[in-house]
Structures are given as structure tokens and as C-alpha cells.
Scaffold this active site. Structure first.
Site, PDB file in Angstrom:
ATOM      1  CG  ASP A   1     -51.953  25.267 -79.751  1.00 19.99           C
ATOM      2  OD1 ASP A   1     -52.782  25.344 -78.830  1.00 19.99           O
ATOM      3  OD2 ASP A   1     -50.943  25.991 -79.824  1.00 19.99           O
TER       4      ASP A   1
ATOM      5  N   GLY B   1     -50.567  14.725 -72.043  1.00 23.30           N
ATOM      6  CA  GLY B   1     -49.249  14.554 -72.645  1.00 23.30           C
ATOM      7  C   GLY B   1     -49.146  13.213 -73.341  1.00 23.30           C
TER       8      GLY B   1
HETATM    9  P1  ATP Z   1     -48.670  22.334 -75.001  1.00 23.26           P
HETATM   10  O1  ATP Z   1     -49.096  23.450 -74.089  1.00 23.26           O
HETATM   11  O2  ATP Z   1     -47.208  21.947 -74.862  1.00 23.26           O
HETATM   12  O3  ATP Z   1     -49.058  22.510 -76.418  1.00 23.26           O
HETATM   13  P2  ATP Z   1     -50.629  20.800 -73.553  1.00 23.26           P
HETATM   14  O4  ATP Z   1     -50.148  20.754 -72.155  1.00 23.26           O
HETATM   15  O5  ATP Z   1     -51.769  21.683 -73.876  1.00 23.26           O
HETATM   16  O6  ATP Z   1     -49.425  21.028 -74.557  1.00 23.26           O
HETATM   17  P3  ATP Z   1     -50.372  17.951 -73.724  1.00 23.26           P
HETATM   18  O7  ATP Z   1     -51.277  17.233 -72.812  1.00 23.26           O
HETATM   19  O8  ATP Z   1     -48.942  18.055 -73.354  1.00 23.26           O
HETATM   20  O9  ATP Z   1     -51.048  19.365 -74.018  1.00 23.26           O
HETATM   21  O10 ATP Z   1     -50.413  17.303 -75.174  1.00 23.26           O
HETATM   22  C1  ATP Z   1     -51.558  17.354 -75.999  1.00 23.26           C
HETATM   23  C2  ATP Z   1     -51.691  16.044 -76.746  1.00 23.26           C
HETATM   24  O11 ATP Z   1     -50.525  15.855 -77.558  1.00 23.26           O
HETATM   25  C3  ATP Z   1     -51.771  14.818 -75.860  1.00 23.26           C
HETATM   26  O12 ATP Z   1     -53.105  14.602 -75.426  1.00 23.26           O
HETATM   27  C4  ATP Z   1     -51.243  13.753 -76.805  1.00 23.26           C
HETATM   28  O13 ATP Z   1     -52.247  13.369 -77.712  1.00 23.26           O
HETATM   29  C5  ATP Z   1     -50.160  14.489 -77.592  1.00 23.26           C
HETATM   30  N1  ATP Z   1     -48.813  14.378 -76.993  1.00 23.26           N
HETATM   31  C6  ATP Z   1     -48.175  15.297 -76.247  1.00 23.26           C
HETATM   32  N2  ATP Z   1     -46.950  14.881 -75.883  1.00 23.26           N
HETATM   33  C7  ATP Z   1     -46.794  13.658 -76.420  1.00 23.26           C
HETATM   34  C8  ATP Z   1     -45.743  12.669 -76.417  1.00 23.26           C
HETATM   35  N3  ATP Z   1     -44.589  12.872 -75.774  1.00 23.26           N
HETATM   36  N4  ATP Z   1     -45.957  11.507 -77.089  1.00 23.26           N
HETATM   37  C9  ATP Z   1     -47.122  11.274 -77.748  1.00 23.26           C
HETATM   38  N5  ATP Z   1     -48.135  12.166 -77.784  1.00 23.26           N
HETATM   39  C10 ATP Z   1     -47.991  13.330 -77.139  1.00 23.26           C
HETATM   40  O1  RIB Z   2     -49.279  26.420 -77.785  1.00 27.78           O
HETATM   41  C1  RIB Z   2     -48.110  26.810 -78.470  1.00 27.78           C
HETATM   42  C2  RIB Z   2     -48.191  28.264 -78.809  1.00 27.78           C
HETATM   43  O2  RIB Z   2     -48.217  29.021 -77.616  1.00 27.78           O
HETATM   44  C3  RIB Z   2     -46.992  28.766 -79.585  1.00 27.78           C
HETATM   45  O3  RIB Z   2     -47.178  28.700 -80.975  1.00 27.78           O
HETATM   46  C4  RIB Z   2     -46.835  30.181 -79.083  1.00 27.78           C
HETATM   47  O4  RIB Z   2     -47.078  31.143 -80.063  1.00 27.78           O
HETATM   48  C5  RIB Z   2     -47.813  30.337 -77.911  1.00 27.78           C
HETATM   49  O5  RIB Z   2     -48.936  30.999 -78.317  1.00 27.78           O
END
Ligand code: ATP
Ligand code: RIB
EC number: 2.7.1.229
Length: 309
Positions: free
Chosen positions: A252, A222
Site C-alpha cells: 500500500d 518484495g
Molecule cells: P503487502 O501485501 O505485504 O503489503 P505486497 O505483496 O503487495 O505487500 P511487496 O511486493 O511485498 O507487495 O512489496 C511492495 C513494495 O515494497 C516492493 O515493491 C518494494 O518496493 C517494497 N518492499 C517490500 N518488502 C521489502 C523489503 N524487505 N526491503 C525493501 N523493500 C521492500
Molecule cells: O495491506 C495491508 C492492509 O491489509 C492492512 O492495513 C489491513 O487492514 C488489510 O487491509
């Protein structure tokens, strides 16, 4: 030129911005709704393409008007569409709820994405063999991903497997064949059955997979950025401090941009630093693909941000 092949899902995102989630039996008003192109595979393909990679996307769109709109969207973004099939079912859709803290809850209805079978890949394998990186996620059948990993291995193409959404049935023998495995903390816990509530626990869980053959573990954290773990090295690549509006699709955008930078020849730590910057910019805007800048817009956004702090 960086060459990236993505195999995976496409969805229509139906995003409702809520003040709060209603309790059972309750009806409340939400302030805003937006529809957009999404799906983890498509999002990653779009991020890499907007940054300038030559992207082949292998996916199955629905046999409805959304399916045609998806194909137009890929063409507009310069994605090669030879890998796209039209299925017999409706398009995949994703109702998404984003709360005022920028967190999200997502449902997925896979629709035609279920028709992306291993047999479909047999006809499209020529799109894998010249790739600098093959990128996979888990909104299609695991068997299709396994077949993709086997084909990539046959052609000597490195694979990045992003295990999102988490799937308890993921076969660790296949995980061990990939060059990059990129879970978030929750997905890492699901696969290893180990706790991941702090960096030390995350490292232990990562080494459990490294010991089974995975080359590089990249755990997204995150706003804190990402942790890169190999057999004899680990490093936190810090995230950028930004005001998050909507974090949907941040993961993504991180994967798609990392794929671009890596396939373009950057060393892993630099590619991770750039992917953190790209993903941070996307969380400052609403939507998934809608929030993904191209290379020029990214530079403007980054310099605007630098001026503000
Ligand atoms: P999601 O499933 O919501 O797409 P995820 O859980 O797969 O996300 P995260 O770890 O939440 O992935 O975020 C992926 C990347 O996005 C992080 O490694 C960081 O680079 C960036 N990121 C996410 N949230 C933030 C934030 N609040 N501020 C800055 N960068 C962020
Ligand atoms: O990771 C974000 C994506 O998860 C959204 O675009 C939604 O379509 C789901 O696949």
C-alpha cells in the site's frame, strides 16, 4: 498540485507480533500487540497525502467509535473527507499476525466497507473528475470498482487498479480499461492462471494482460523492487536494501507513494524508483500507516540509511 482520488476500504488493524503461529488447540503467549489505522484504501490515501498530494478518499466507515476515529485520522492527515460516508454496520477490522521474519498473515472483516456500493459513487463522482489519478484496490465490492472505472473513463481520468487481495472473479474486461494494473506475483498468477515463479514467467503473464489492453503492468517483487511491463518495454526497478521489521502495508505504501509521484508529474520509471524508496523505509518500522513518513521525515530516513551503508 498532485491530485489523487482513492476509492476503497478502511480497517482498524489489530496487529499481534508472534514468535510463532500456534498449532490447532494450542495457546501460546505473544510478545506484543498494537492497534492502528489500516485498510488498503486508507493506507494508500494516507501515503499519498503524507507526501503532499491533495487526496480525496471515498470510503464508508463504521457506525461506532472507530468510525469517528477514522474520520479524525483522515482530517489530521489533510485528506478531504467529503467522500466519506458513515455506514450502518461496525467498522472493518483486520487481525494481523507478524512473525520474527517480518512476514504477515492477515484476516479481514469488512464490516461497513461492504456498504460502499456503486450507488454511493454516483453521489461522489464529482470527486473523481478532476483527479490526476484514481486509485482502486479490492477490499470493496468488485461492482463498485467497475463503476468507478466507468466513471473515470467518462471523465478521462487514468485509473490504477491494485488487485489486492486477489479475487478470482475479477472481470478481465475491466482490467483491460485501466492505465496501471499493479499485482504482486501471487495476484498476477490468480488472475491469469499462469505461473509466476520467476521473472520470465512473470513477464509472460504480464503480456497476457497487456495483449488484452492494459497499458502498464507494475508487478511488486518484495525486497527485489518492481517490474514495469508495457507492450514494448520491460524494466526491473530495483528495491532498496534495508533491514525489514514489519512488511505489512508495504504494498500500500508503494501504491500510495507511486500515485503521488505520478500525479505530481514524474515519469513512470522515476515515480517507481521513488515508490521503492518510500516502501523500503516503511518496512523498517512497525505497523501500516504508523510506518508511513511524510516528505520531510522520508528525506531524513533516507539520508540516515545512506550514512549507515
Ligand atoms: P503487502 O501485501 O505485504 O503489503 P505486497 O505483496 O503487495 O505487500 P511487496 O511486493 O511485498 O507487495 O512489496 C511492495 C513494495 O515494497 C516492493 O515493491 C518494494 O518496493 C517494497 N518492499 C517490500 N518488502 C521489502 C523489503 N524487505 N526491503 C525493501 N523493500 C521492500
Ligand atoms: O495491506 C495491508 C492492509 O491489509 C492492512 O492495513 C489491513 O487492514 C488489510 O487491509
Amino acid at each position: 498540485m498532485a491530485k489523487v482520488t482513492v476509492i476503497g476500504s478502511n480497517m482498524i488493524d489489530l496487529t499481534t507480533y508472534v514468535n510463532r503461529i500456534p498449532v490447532e488447540g494450542e495457546t501460546i503467549e505473544a510478545p506484543e500487540f498494537e492497534m492502528g489505522f489500516g485498510g488498503k484504501g486508507a493506507n494508500q490515501a494516507i501515503a499519498a497525502a503524507r507526501l503532499g498530494s491533495e487526496v480525496n478518499f471515498i470510503t464508508t466507515v463504521g457506525n461506532d467509535s472507530f468510525g469517528n476515529e477514522q474520520i479524525d485520522n483522515y482530517k489530521k492527515n489533510g485528506i478531504r473527507t467529503d467522500g466519506i460516508s458513515i455506514g450502518h454496520q461496525s467498522s472493518g477490522v483486520a487481525p494481523i499476525f507478524v512473525d520474527p521474519t517480518s512476514d504477515n498473515r492477515i484476516l479481514i472483516i469488512k464490516g461497513a466497507n461492504k456498504e460502499l456500493t456503486p450507488e454511493v459513487l454516483d453521489d461522489k463522482q464529482y470527486l473523481i473528475k478532476d483527479a490526476g489519478l484514481l486509485v482502486l484496490q479490492q477490499e470493496i465490492a468488485l461492482e463498485t470498482n467497475y463503476h468507478a472505472i466507468d466513471l473515470a473513463q467518462q471523465y478521462g481520468v487514468p485509473v490504477l487498479l491494485n488487485p489486492a487481495p486477489a479475487n478470482d472473479h475479477l472481470n478481465i474486461d475491466y482490467v483491460s480499461k485501466v492505465a496501471f494494473f499493479t499485482p504482486n506475483e501471487t495476484e498476477l498468477a490468480t488472475l491469469t492462471g499462469m505461473p509466476t515463479s520467476n521473472v520470465e514467467e512473470i513477464k509472460s503473464a504480464a503480456h497476457y494482460l497487456i495483449d488484452r489492453g492494459v497499458g502498464n503492468l507494475i508487478i511488486t517483487l518484495g525486497s527485489k523492487g518492481a517490474l514495469w511491463v508495457t507492450k514494448d518495454h520491460d524494466e526491473i526497478v530495483p528495491g532498496m536494501k534495508v533491514k525489514a521489521i514489519d512488511t505489512t502495508g508495504a504494498g500500500d505504501s508503494f501504491i500510495g507513494s507511486f500515485a503521488h509521484y505520478y500525479a505530481a508529474g514524474e515519469e513512470i520509471p522515476l515515480a517507481l524508483r521513488h515508490a521503492n524508496q518510500y516502501a523500503a523505509m516503511t518496512v523498517t518500522k512497525k505497523g501500516t500507516q504508523k510506518s508511513y513518513p511524510n516528505a520531510e521525515k522520508l528525506n531524513t530516513m533516507l539520508s540516515d540509511y545512506a550514512e549507515k551503508i
